[in-house]
Write a protein that holds these residues in place. Structure first.
Motif, PDB file in Angstrom:
ATOM      1  N   GLY A  36      36.513  64.156 -20.660  1.00 35.61           N
ATOM      2  CA  GLY A  36      37.253  63.545 -19.577  1.00 35.61           C
ATOM      3  C   GLY A  36      38.146  62.464 -20.124  1.00 35.61           C
ATOM      4  O   GLY A  36      38.087  62.116 -21.309  1.00 35.61           O
ATOM      5  N   ALA A  37      39.002  61.924 -19.288  1.00 36.40           N
ATOM      6  CA  ALA A  37      39.965  60.910 -19.710  1.00 36.40           C
ATOM      7  C   ALA A  37      39.254  59.625 -20.129  1.00 36.40           C
ATOM      8  O   ALA A  37      38.098  59.388 -19.751  1.00 36.40           O
ATOM      9  CB  ALA A  37      40.939  60.632 -18.573  1.00 36.40           C
ATOM     10  N   PRO A  38      39.927  58.768 -20.910  1.00 37.82           N
ATOM     11  CA  PRO A  38      39.326  57.485 -21.279  1.00 37.82           C
ATOM     12  C   PRO A  38      38.901  56.692 -20.052  1.00 37.82           C
ATOM     13  O   PRO A  38      39.656  56.571 -19.082  1.00 37.82           O
ATOM     14  CB  PRO A  38      40.469  56.769 -22.024  1.00 37.82           C
ATOM     15  N   GLY A  39      37.674  56.178 -20.078  1.00 33.63           N
ATOM     16  CA  GLY A  39      37.156  55.396 -18.969  1.00 33.63           C
ATOM     17  C   GLY A  39      36.503  56.202 -17.871  1.00 33.63           C
ATOM     18  O   GLY A  39      36.081  55.638 -16.856  1.00 33.63           O
ATOM     19  N   ALA A  40      36.375  57.519 -18.053  1.00 27.81           N
ATOM     20  CA  ALA A  40      35.795  58.365 -17.010  1.00 27.81           C
ATOM     21  C   ALA A  40      34.280  58.228 -16.909  1.00 27.81           C
ATOM     22  O   ALA A  40      33.684  58.691 -15.937  1.00 27.81           O
ATOM     23  CB  ALA A  40      36.169  59.824 -17.246  1.00 27.81           C
ATOM     24  N   GLN A 167      42.443  55.054 -10.458  1.00 29.82           N
ATOM     25  CA  GLN A 167      42.470  53.603 -10.333  1.00 29.82           C
ATOM     26  C   GLN A 167      41.147  52.979 -10.773  1.00 29.82           C
ATOM     27  O   GLN A 167      41.124  51.942 -11.442  1.00 29.82           O
ATOM     28  CB  GLN A 167      42.796  53.208  -8.891  1.00 29.82           C
ATOM     29  N   VAL A 168      40.048  53.623 -10.407  1.00 29.98           N
ATOM     30  CA  VAL A 168      38.730  53.139 -10.835  1.00 29.98           C
ATOM     31  C   VAL A 168      38.619  53.248 -12.348  1.00 29.98           C
ATOM     32  O   VAL A 168      38.139  52.329 -13.036  1.00 29.98           O
ATOM     33  CB  VAL A 168      37.614  53.933 -10.147  1.00 29.98           C
ATOM     34  N   ARG A 169      39.079  54.373 -12.893  1.00 33.79           N
ATOM     35  CA  ARG A 169      38.995  54.603 -14.332  1.00 33.79           C
ATOM     36  C   ARG A 169      39.808  53.571 -15.108  1.00 33.79           C
ATOM     37  O   ARG A 169      39.344  53.008 -16.100  1.00 33.79           O
ATOM     38  CB  ARG A 169      39.478  56.029 -14.642  1.00 33.79           C
ATOM     39  N   GLN A 170      41.031  53.274 -14.650  1.00 37.25           N
ATOM     40  CA  GLN A 170      41.863  52.293 -15.338  1.00 37.25           C
ATOM     41  C   GLN A 170      41.270  50.897 -15.246  1.00 37.25           C
ATOM     42  O   GLN A 170      41.320  50.122 -16.213  1.00 37.25           O
ATOM     43  CB  GLN A 170      43.279  52.328 -14.777  1.00 37.25           C
ATOM     44  N   ALA A 171      40.686  50.561 -14.097  1.00 35.99           N
ATOM     45  CA  ALA A 171      40.034  49.255 -13.966  1.00 35.99           C
ATOM     46  C   ALA A 171      38.869  49.130 -14.944  1.00 35.99           C
ATOM     47  O   ALA A 171      38.649  48.073 -15.544  1.00 35.99           O
ATOM     48  CB  ALA A 171      39.555  49.055 -12.528  1.00 35.99           C
ATOM     49  N   ARG A 172      38.135  50.215 -15.120  1.00 35.07           N
ATOM     50  CA  ARG A 172      37.033  50.209 -16.088  1.00 35.07           C
ATOM     51  C   ARG A 172      37.546  49.998 -17.501  1.00 35.07           C
ATOM     52  O   ARG A 172      36.928  49.284 -18.300  1.00 35.07           O
ATOM     53  CB  ARG A 172      36.263  51.536 -16.019  1.00 35.07           C
ATOM     54  N   LEU A 173      38.684  50.629 -17.820  1.00 36.36           N
ATOM     55  CA  LEU A 173      39.247  50.476 -19.158  1.00 36.36           C
ATOM     56  C   LEU A 173      39.654  49.033 -19.426  1.00 36.36           C
ATOM     57  O   LEU A 173      39.396  48.496 -20.505  1.00 36.36           O
ATOM     58  CB  LEU A 173      40.460  51.400 -19.323  1.00 36.36           C
ATOM     59  N   VAL A 174      40.309  48.421 -18.449  1.00 42.95           N
ATOM     60  CA  VAL A 174      40.714  47.027 -18.610  1.00 42.95           C
ATOM     61  C   VAL A 174      39.486  46.150 -18.841  1.00 42.95           C
ATOM     62  O   VAL A 174      39.448  45.318 -19.760  1.00 42.95           O
ATOM     63  CB  VAL A 174      41.501  46.538 -17.373  1.00 42.95           C
ATOM     64  N   GLU A 175      38.453  46.348 -18.016  1.00 48.87           N
ATOM     65  CA  GLU A 175      37.228  45.565 -18.167  1.00 48.87           C
ATOM     66  C   GLU A 175      36.598  45.781 -19.536  1.00 48.87           C
ATOM     67  O   GLU A 175      36.106  44.835 -20.163  1.00 48.87           O
ATOM     68  CB  GLU A 175      36.254  45.946 -17.043  1.00 48.87           C
ATOM     69  N   ARG A 176      36.614  47.031 -20.007  1.00 52.19           N
ATOM     70  CA  ARG A 176      36.031  47.333 -21.325  1.00 52.19           C
ATOM     71  C   ARG A 176      36.781  46.609 -22.423  1.00 52.19           C
ATOM     72  O   ARG A 176      36.178  45.999 -23.320  1.00 52.19           O
ATOM     73  CB  ARG A 176      36.073  48.842 -21.584  1.00 52.19           C
ATOM     74  N   HIS A 177      38.117  46.655 -22.386  1.00 50.33           N
ATOM     75  CA  HIS A 177      38.909  46.011 -23.430  1.00 50.33           C
ATOM     76  C   HIS A 177      38.688  44.502 -23.433  1.00 50.33           C
ATOM     77  O   HIS A 177      38.574  43.882 -24.498  1.00 50.33           O
ATOM     78  CB  HIS A 177      40.399  46.324 -23.245  1.00 50.33           C
ATOM     79  N   VAL A 178      38.603  43.898 -22.240  1.00 51.63           N
ATOM     80  CA  VAL A 178      38.357  42.468 -22.159  1.00 51.63           C
ATOM     81  C   VAL A 178      36.976  42.138 -22.697  1.00 51.63           C
ATOM     82  O   VAL A 178      36.785  41.160 -23.441  1.00 51.63           O
ATOM     83  CB  VAL A 178      38.506  41.969 -20.697  1.00 51.63           C
ATOM     84  N   ARG A 179      36.001  42.956 -22.353  1.00 47.13           N
ATOM     85  CA  ARG A 179      34.631  42.738 -22.811  1.00 47.13           C
ATOM     86  C   ARG A 179      34.527  42.762 -24.332  1.00 47.13           C
ATOM     87  O   ARG A 179      33.684  42.079 -24.918  1.00 47.13           O
ATOM     88  CB  ARG A 179      33.709  43.792 -22.193  1.00 47.13           C
ATOM     89  N   HIS A 180      35.408  43.533 -24.958  1.00 44.94           N
ATOM     90  CA  HIS A 180      35.358  43.635 -26.417  1.00 44.94           C
ATOM     91  C   HIS A 180      36.418  42.780 -27.110  1.00 44.94           C
ATOM     92  O   HIS A 180      36.776  43.033 -28.254  1.00 44.94           O
ATOM     93  CB  HIS A 180      35.492  45.104 -26.838  1.00 44.94           C
TER      94      HIS A 180
END
Length: 215
Positions: A36-40, A167-180
């Motif tokens: 699946g796409a990144p963040g799925a 939109q949910v997937r992209q929000a997860r990606l942003v959160e992941r990048h910030v977390r790291h």
């Protein structure tokens, strides 16, 4: 007036665990791919299946362990595209899955693990015992048709494509990048830039999956 529905009902974790349990009950070794796409939610689901069924039943062998190292990506000008299909060792990944398919009764296979905090792969970090009936692997490009990726698909019994609201997937990606460690502006730039380009490429492959999982 009847309720308006927006599509098929979402899959529950409990149902997915039971389906994975049935795969594990097949004779011999079964390899399940999650794509699946990144963040799925691929790594999240893989971890949930492993924790629910236990280490005697499920072993993890993620694709991300085959990221090319940053100095190699810098040398070829691809560091800014890290995560694109050509920034992985596809032949090495195919070789691991082929080896897991033919694993001998006295052989332990060691898979690499990707450390998101260090943004590098750690070799031989995940021991996979021959007695484990179900190996779960997850990654973006399991269904790709170029390079060594067809050999990856040939090693998999089933491939589940994880479908999540963009939109949910992209929000997860942003959160992941910030977390790291990324600052929020850079995190948004990555999620809407390279991550989005990779998502478009992955979405084009979904027809090759054996099942679409709606989360």
């Amino acid at each position: 007036m009847p309720a308006v529905t927006s599509g098929p009902p979402a899959d529950t974790l409990a149902a997915l665990v039971e389906d994975a349990r049935r795969l594990a009950a097949r004779p011999g070794r079964t390899i399940l791919g999650l794509t699946g796409a990144p963040g799925a939610g691929k790594s999240t689901l893989a971890t949930a299946l492993a924790e629910s069924l236990g280490p005697e039943v499920v072993a993890l062998a993620p694709m991300d362990g085959f990221h090319l190292d940053d100095p190699i990506l810098h040398a070829c000008g691809a560091r800014g595209r890290k995560g694109a299909i050509d920034t992985f060792d596809d032949a090495g990944y195919a070789a691991l899955l082929t080896r897991l398919r033919a694993q001998g009764p006295d052989e332990v296979v060691y898979a690499p693990r990707y450390d998101r905090d260090l943004e590098t792969s750690v070799g031989s970090a995940l021991p996979i015992l021959p007695s484990v009936p179900l190996v779960v692997t997850e990654g973006n490009y399991l269904l790709a048709t170029t390079g060594a990726w067809p050999r990856v698909r040939a090693a998999l019994d089933e491939v589940w494509f994880l479908d999540l609201d963009p939109q949910v997937r992209q929000a997860r990606l942003v959160e992941r990048h910030v977390r790291h460690g990324e600052d929020p502006a850079r995190a948004h730039e990555r999620a809407l830039g390279p991550d989005h380009a990779n998502a478009v490429a992955v979405e084009s492959l979904r027809e090759g999956a054996t099942r679409v999982v709606r989360l």
